[in-house]
Design an enzyme around this catalytic site. Structure first.
Site, PDB file in Angstrom:
ATOM      1  N   ALA A  73       0.816  -1.218   0.000  1.00 46.61           N
ATOM      2  CA  ALA A  73       0.000   0.000   0.000  1.00 46.61           C
ATOM      3  C   ALA A  73       0.851   1.271   0.000  1.00 46.61           C
ATOM      4  CB  ALA A  73      -0.940  -0.005   1.192  1.00 46.61           C
ATOM      5  N   THR A  74       1.992   1.239   0.670  1.00 49.17           N
ATOM      6  CA  THR A  74       2.820   2.452   0.701  1.00 49.17           C
ATOM      7  C   THR A  74       3.234   2.839  -0.720  1.00 49.17           C
ATOM      8  OG1 THR A  74       3.611   1.906   2.912  1.00 49.17           O
ATOM      9  CG2 THR A  74       4.938   3.476   1.660  1.00 49.17           C
ATOM     10  N   ASN A 153      -6.776   2.503  10.314  1.00 49.93           N
ATOM     11  CA  ASN A 153      -6.028   1.364  10.845  1.00 49.93           C
ATOM     12  C   ASN A 153      -5.945   1.365  12.363  1.00 49.93           C
ATOM     13  OD1 ASN A 153      -4.423   3.659   9.822  1.00 49.93           O
ATOM     14  ND2 ASN A 153      -2.747   2.691  10.929  1.00 49.93           N
ATOM     15  N   GLN A 181      -7.162  -1.177   4.967  1.00 51.44           N
ATOM     16  CA  GLN A 181      -7.796  -1.912   6.073  1.00 51.44           C
ATOM     17  C   GLN A 181      -9.238  -2.321   5.753  1.00 51.44           C
ATOM     18  OE1 GLN A 181      -6.291  -3.024   8.738  1.00 51.44           O
ATOM     19  NE2 GLN A 181      -4.377  -1.859   8.714  1.00 51.44           N
ATOM     20  N   SER A 201      -3.149  -3.659   0.212  1.00 52.33           N
ATOM     21  CA  SER A 201      -1.945  -4.400   0.566  1.00 52.33           C
ATOM     22  C   SER A 201      -2.268  -5.857   0.851  1.00 52.33           C
ATOM     23  CB  SER A 201      -1.374  -3.746   1.830  1.00 52.33           C
ATOM     24  OG  SER A 201      -0.171  -4.353   2.178  1.00 52.33           O
ATOM     25  N   GLY A 202      -1.346  -6.758   0.482  1.00 47.79           N
ATOM     26  CA  GLY A 202      -1.587  -8.184   0.705  1.00 47.79           C
ATOM     27  C   GLY A 202      -1.533  -8.599   2.163  1.00 47.79           C
ATOM     28  N   HIS A 203      -0.591  -8.003   2.912  1.00 49.23           N
ATOM     29  CA  HIS A 203      -0.343  -8.570   4.250  1.00 49.23           C
ATOM     30  C   HIS A 203      -1.384  -8.196   5.294  1.00 49.23           C
ATOM     31  CE1 HIS A 203       1.711  -5.186   6.566  1.00 49.23           C
ATOM     32  NE2 HIS A 203       1.754  -4.697   5.348  1.00 49.23           N
ATOM     33  N   CYS A 328       2.555  -0.233  12.876  1.00 49.98           N
ATOM     34  CA  CYS A 328       3.030  -0.473  11.523  1.00 49.98           C
ATOM     35  C   CYS A 328       3.830   0.687  10.950  1.00 49.98           C
ATOM     36  CB  CYS A 328       1.890  -0.879  10.585  1.00 49.98           C
ATOM     37  SG  CYS A 328       0.431   0.108  10.722  1.00 49.98           S
TER      38      CYS A 328
END
Ligand code: PLP
Length: 380
Positions: A73-74, A153, A181, A201-203, A328
């Site tokens: 995502a960043t 988040n 999120q 984002s995947g994680h 995070c």
């Protein structure tokens, strides 16, 4: 060594689903070709990328050619904001965002400010919600875009993306949304929500770290209005260059497929856990939950227990993974910028804990946390 942690920090990252690991391993071990190669192993990888893209697109209710893979995502957020703002044909210099955004947005905006853009940070109400009238009145003739997240988040507060999308579409400006999120936890139709760019984002959704993506409305790419962040060999239509990370892309695709099938079941299960822990927490003297009076996602609880030294609590109970501050973004724990923006005083912000649950969380996990909190309060 076996992991015996009671994990309640799903907003920081999630464990990888074993079915996702299977997909990842297949492209690490067996089909390791470069997706740009013309031979059969290359074709196999290209098919895996296309299949994954289709799974992501289905989850977001759009078509595959609006999806691009990134490292997370960043990167997606940097790509969206810098790619639109720094485009040589763009003459609009005003960007609207909000104090409660993730550092990926805030720091990218600060960078843009340092190179001459005007950044307007909207305030939030005490419950973390935004004032849509204020958003409307902040839009000016030279506003390029509004960047507002879907789900916060730290507090789980949900922004009304459909209403924001309507305001930005009516004003003829872009809506960039950090969906990190929300994607995989809540259903979304990006067209209906009138989101122009959605980052994810995947994680945060049971896929590995280091993979993510971005939805970009076709009108932006067709009219060549966004610059790539990473230049190179022409992958992803030249918008995100560099060899495709096929194993992780396949993993993200699998995670999206699973999320789509299991989203309602997960929501129903985790919502019950949220109700349970909130009832328990609110029995602690003085405790209150941030954002309780506004729409909030079912997996997140950010609770203030006035006087609680969260750093010592976490240190003494490090077999339970919860977070204070924003785990995070940094190893440094400072009062959360999100809670401060909600006009929570620094002491209460420091005495706030974020509990974030996922599909493997159990009532026993929560009972253990409550027990430890009560014991800690007794001895403090
Ligand atoms: C809302 C939000 N946006 C952006 C990010 C950054 O995501 P990534 O770790 O994929 O760069 C995170 C998590 O760290 C997040 O929670």
């Amino acid at each position: 060594m076996k992991n015996t942690t009671t994990y309640l920090d799903y907003n920081a990252t999630t464990p990888v689903d074993p079915r996702v690991i299977e997909s990842v391993n297949l492209y690490f071990n067996e089909f390791y070709g470069n997706a740009s190669s013309l031979h059969s192993l290359g074709n196999k990888s290209k098919t895996a990328v296309d299949t994954a893209k289709s799974s992501v697109a289905t989850l977001l209710d759009t078509e595959s050619d609006n999806i691009y893979f990134t490292s997370g995502a960043t990167e997606s957020i940097n790509f969206a904001l810098k790619g639109l703002a720094l485009h040589p044909n763009n003459s609009k210099k005003h960007i609207i965002t909000c104090h409660t955004e993730h550092k990926a947005v805030l720091e990218t905006c600060k960078y843009l400010r340092s190179v001459g853009y005007e950044i307007e940070f909207l305030p939030v109400n005490k419950d973390g919600s935004i004032n849509l009238n204020l958003l409307k009145s902040s839009i000016k003739a030279n506003t390029l875009l509004v960047c507002l997240m879907w789900v916060n988040n730290e507090t789980g507060v949900i922004h009304p993306v459909k209403e924001i999308g309507k305001i930005t579409r009516d004003a003829g400006i872009y809506f960039v949304c950090d969906g990190t999120q929300g994607v995989g936890k809540l259903p979304i139709n990006v067209m209906e929500a009138e989101i122009d760019i959605l980052c994810f984002s995947g994680h945060k959704m049971y896929a590995p770290k280091g993979i993510g993506g971005i939805y970009i409305n076709r009108s932006i790419t067709k009219e060549n209005k966004i610059l790539p962040l990473i230049h190179g060999g022409g992958q992803e239509d030249g918008l995100r260059n560099g060899t495709y990370n096929v194993p992780l892309i396949a993993g993200l695709g699998k995670a999206c497929e699973i999320a789509r099938e299991e989203v309602s079941e997960n929501e129903e299960y985790i919502k019950q856990l949220q109700d349970f822990i909130e009832d328990e927490l609110l029995q602690i003297k003085g405790a209150y939950i941030h954002g309780k009076s506004t729409p909030r996602i079912y997996n997140t609880i950010n609770v203030c227990i006035p006087g609680l030294d969260t750093e010592i609590f976490i240190g003494m109970n490090n077999d339970i993974a919860v977070s204070n501050g924003s785990a995070c973004s940094s190893a440094l724990v400072q009062p959360s910028h999100v809670l401060l923006a909600m006009d929570i005083n620094a002491d209460d912000a420091q005495s706030s804990l974020r509990i974030s649950m996922g599909k493997n969380s159990t009532k026993e996990d929560l009972e253990l946390l409550i027990q430890r909190l009560k014991n800690f309060i007794l001895i403090s």
